[in-house]
Design a protein around this motif. Structure first.
Motif, PDB file in Angstrom:
ATOM      1  N   GLN A  92       0.854  -1.186   0.000  1.00  0.00           N
ATOM      2  CA  GLN A  92       0.000   0.000   0.000  1.00  0.00           C
ATOM      3  C   GLN A  92       0.888   1.234   0.000  1.00  0.00           C
ATOM      4  N   ASN A  93       0.567   2.162  -0.888  1.00  0.00           N
ATOM      5  CA  ASN A  93       1.334   3.392  -0.972  1.00  0.00           C
ATOM      6  C   ASN A  93       0.744   4.422  -0.025  1.00  0.00           C
ATOM      7  N   SER A  94       1.573   4.979   0.809  1.00  0.00           N
ATOM      8  CA  SER A  94       1.141   5.990   1.766  1.00  0.00           C
ATOM      9  C   SER A  94       2.177   7.090   1.822  1.00  0.00           C
ATOM     10  N   ILE A 101       0.647  -4.956   3.289  1.00  0.00           N
ATOM     11  CA  ILE A 101      -0.603  -5.176   4.012  1.00  0.00           C
ATOM     12  C   ILE A 101      -1.150  -6.581   3.787  1.00  0.00           C
ATOM     13  N   LEU A 116      -8.034  -2.667   4.680  1.00  0.00           N
ATOM     14  CA  LEU A 116      -7.876  -1.448   3.898  1.00  0.00           C
ATOM     15  C   LEU A 116      -8.498  -0.286   4.651  1.00  0.00           C
ATOM     16  N   THR A 122      -8.872   7.789   4.401  1.00  0.00           N
ATOM     17  CA  THR A 122      -7.731   7.381   3.589  1.00  0.00           C
ATOM     18  C   THR A 122      -6.683   8.477   3.554  1.00  0.00           C
ATOM     19  N   THR A 124      -4.125   7.843   1.185  1.00  0.00           N
ATOM     20  CA  THR A 124      -3.409   7.563  -0.054  1.00  0.00           C
ATOM     21  C   THR A 124      -3.419   8.764  -0.986  1.00  0.00           C
ATOM     22  N   VAL A 470      -2.902   2.347  -7.735  1.00  0.00           N
ATOM     23  CA  VAL A 470      -3.284   2.161  -6.340  1.00  0.00           C
ATOM     24  C   VAL A 470      -4.519   2.974  -5.988  1.00  0.00           C
TER      25      VAL A 470
END
Length: 690
Positions: A92-94, A101, A116, A122, A124, A470
């Motif tokens: 997961q891109n953060s 994940i 999720l 969110t 993201t 994503v």
């Protein structure tokens, strides 16, 4: 491999490089094992020759036995040459970078380490600036009227622009709108490259493609799509072909000209047959005065030529006439004619309402099959669009035939934009194939356009993203949220409604105008003019210079103009129109038009109720009541006046019996009148035939 989200090199490039490195490493390991068992040498081969490399089968066997640890994890192949026993990490891109994940194993399946995040929390897309590629297309993306004075996203407006604002409010991201360079949606070339917005997504020049981009299987192979935000289908746009505007004589439309002609011939035939049959049968010849048996041998036939032509007219107009058939043959003709008119009038009445109230549209094509079965009307699509791809890849016979026509037609039937296609539809014999939403939008703003038939397929518009984006799940959830809140429906009504053309489903009844039934007024006016003209002819036809030899009166000679002037004066002043007129050229005597002295001197000329004249006896003044005049006529008959013949059949003088002495009328009668009445009573009661 590890990847920093701030790196300029895309992730898929690093992944491709790692897979390529592991593939070469596996081949090298297999060749090394093969070289230990036998001497491997290169051999020149030809594609046209059936000769194969002698070590090829052995190399494939050694490749299946390779096991090593590479950049992409454990490398192992099964007996079919497919990679097995490997695992994929779900990242997961953060803001802190990539975080694992979950994991997917080829044998064990999916296992998630964490859930999720919710769409509302969110991070993201939080405060992320996305590059949006789009194309100018009404009403999805349009330039504002004063776009030269603005910068950035403010230069654009439309359905997709408003939808982007709604999505940005939900997902908390920023965006920058750029128009696609080549101005097309995207089609694949012969070498596998893509053009338009799809090509920019593949090359990672844009993060999203927000426009009327159709979701297709071919595009889905190279890019990702969100859930459809609008459902539509391919439709046919064509110009409106209205029938002729209703004219003043549109009430004649329920029957064709041939039917009207045959009806006229039938009327003439029935009139002639009726005249002939009435002359042949003896039962139509009768005595008009049956009380004068033995004295009068006169027989008449009511079916003269004029009455024979008038009787069918009365039956056709459902009004009848005073002429009644007596013989069985004439009744048979009348019954058949009445049955004929019953069916004709009923059929005319049934169709009249539809022809007067409904302005039917005359369209040479009514469906896609009609369009495919003809060549007079050209048809095409937008070049490089999903509609063109639909016909190109379709296996349906009708659509294949349409594609062959469009592909081989010269000059080309493909257009570069929807505006060009619509202009071609309006200005030439051309049908344009486009999405139903676009068809609806332009039909609301151009009343000369219409949709032919239904939808050819069903598909949807979606937001395009690069493969493996994503952001896909978050945009899917955001679109579903907007649909549940009816935000997308509100935006559609905002940009689609408001056209100048009325809705096609509005079929409320409208009042008829003069353009529908004005012709019947023309017929009425013409009939009145003809009647006035005929009356004038009948008025001036008798000769005005002849005298009445049987009367010792001074004949008044008047010109036609003076006669008409006096008649008009009497009508305006409401004077008595009593007049003495002989048909066929006799002189007219108008008592009211003479001086008072002459009227008194000519009082001997009595006007009788049957229109005859007799001047042999002194009569009453013309101004006396009608009952006195009838009594005078009775006295004249008793004295044997040769100019009078009154048939008692009508019994018009039965009331004179009450004028005996002592039983006169209320206004009074002279003794002379009573004696004459008694003499008339004796005459009528005699045994001789009347």
């Amino acid at each position: 491999p590890s990847w920093n989200p701030n790196d300029t090199e895309p992730l898929y490039t690093l992944l491709s490089s790692a897979l390529l490195f592991d593939a070469v490493h596996a081949v090298v390991a297999a060749v090394q094992e093969l070289n230990r068992s036998q001497n491997v040498g290169a051999t020149q081969l030809s594609c046209k020759s059936s000769k194969i490399w002698e070590h090829g089968t052995s190399l494939m066997n050694y490749l299946r036995m390779v096991e090593l640890e590479g950049l992409t994890g454990h490398i192992e192949f099964n007996s079919k040459g497919q990679r097995s026993n490997y695992a994929l990490r779900i990242m997961q891109n953060s803001r802190d970078g990539l975080r694992q994940i979950g994991q997917w194993h080829s044998e064990q399946g999916l296992s998630m380490e964490r859930k999720l995040p919710s769409i509302n929390v969110t991070d993201t897309l939080f405060n992320t600036t996305l590059t949006i590629t789009t194309i100018l297309e009404n009403p999805y993306v349009m330039l504002r009227p004063n776009h030269q004075e603005m910068e950035g996203n403010e230069r654009y407006e439309g359905f997709c622009v408003d939808m982007l604002k709604e999505l940005a409010d939900v997902l908390k991201f920023k965006y920058r709108i750029n128009l696609v360079g080549d101005g097309v949606y995207g089609v694949s070339g012969t070498n596998g490259t893509w053009t338009g917005m799809v090509g920019e997504l593949i090359s990672r020049k844009a993060d999203l493609a927000v426009a009327g981009l159709t979701i297709t299987a071919e595009r889905e192979k190279v890019i990702d799509f969100s859930k459809p935000f609008m459902t539509l289908g391919i439709s046919i746009m064509y110009r409106v072909h209205l029938g002729r505007r209703p004219g003043y004589f549109s009430f004649l439309d329920p029957f064709s000209p041939g039917v009207w002609l045959f009806m006229l011939l039938a009327y003439l035939a029935v009139s002639c047959v009726l005249f002939l049959v009435a002359r042949l049968t003896p039962y139509e010849w009768y005595n008009p005065h049956p009380c004068l048996k033995g004295r009068c041998n006169l027989l008449i036939n009511q079916y003269s030529l004029g009455n024979s032509f008038w009787f069918p007219v009365g039956g056709f107009m459902q009004q009848g006439s005073t002429i009644a058939p007596r013989a069985l043959s004439t009744r048979c003709v009348s019954g058949v004619w009445w049955a004929f008119t019953l069916i004709i009038i009923s059929s005319y009445t049934a169709n009249l309402a539809a022809f007067l109230t409904v302005q039917r549209m005359e369209v040479p094509i009514e469906s896609v099959d009609d369009l495919a079965d003809q060549t007079a009307i050209e048809y095409g699509t937008m070049h490089g669009g999903s509609t063109m791809t639909f016909f190109q890849n379709s296996r349906y016979q009708t659509y294949q035939r349409m594609w062959n026509f469009m592909h081989s037609k010269q000059p080309s039937v493909f257009v570069k934009s929807t505006e060009e296609g619509i202009a071609r539809v309006v200005n030439s014999n051309y049908a344009y194939l486009l999405e139903s939403t676009m068809n609806e939008y332009y039909r609301q703003r151009n009343c000369n356009l219409t949709q032919i038939g239904g939808l050819l397929d069903t598909k949807g518009y979606g937001i395009g993203m690069p493969a493996g984006s994503v952001y896909r799940d978050e945009f899917d959830l955001a679109i579903l949220k907007l649909q549940e809140d009816n935000r997308l429906e509100i935006l559609k009504r905002k940009w689609w409604d408001g056209g100048k053309c009325p809705k096609e489903e509005d079929h409320r009844a409208k009042g008829l105008g003069m353009e529908n039934i004005g012709g019947i007024f023309v017929v009425l006016v013409c009939g009145l003019l003809v009647a006035i003209f005929m009356a004038v002819l009948e008025f001036i036809s008798p000769g005005l210079s002849l005298s009445l030899p049987s009367l010792s009166l001074c004949v008044l000679q008047l010109s036609v103009c003076e006669e008409m002037l006096r008649e008009l004066q009497g009508i305006v002043l409401c004077r008595d129109s009593l007049q003495l007129r002989r048909r066929r050229g006799t002189t007219m005597l108008r008592p009211r038009s003479l001086p008072l002295e002459e009227r008194r001197a000519r009082a001997a000329a009595v006007s009788l109720s049957n229109g005859k004249l007799c001047g042999a006896a002194a009569g009453l003044p013309l101004s006396e009541p009608l009952s006195h005049r009838l009594a005078q006529e009775a006295a004249l008959v008793a004295r044997g006046c040769s100019h009078i013949r009154i048939c008692p059949e009508c019994r018009r003088f039965q009331g004179l019996r009450a004028m005996r002495p002592g039983g006169g009328p209320s206004h009074g009668a002279s003794p002379t009148h009573s004696e004459e009445s008694i003499e008339w009573e004796k005459t009528t009661n005699s045994s001789e035939p009347e």
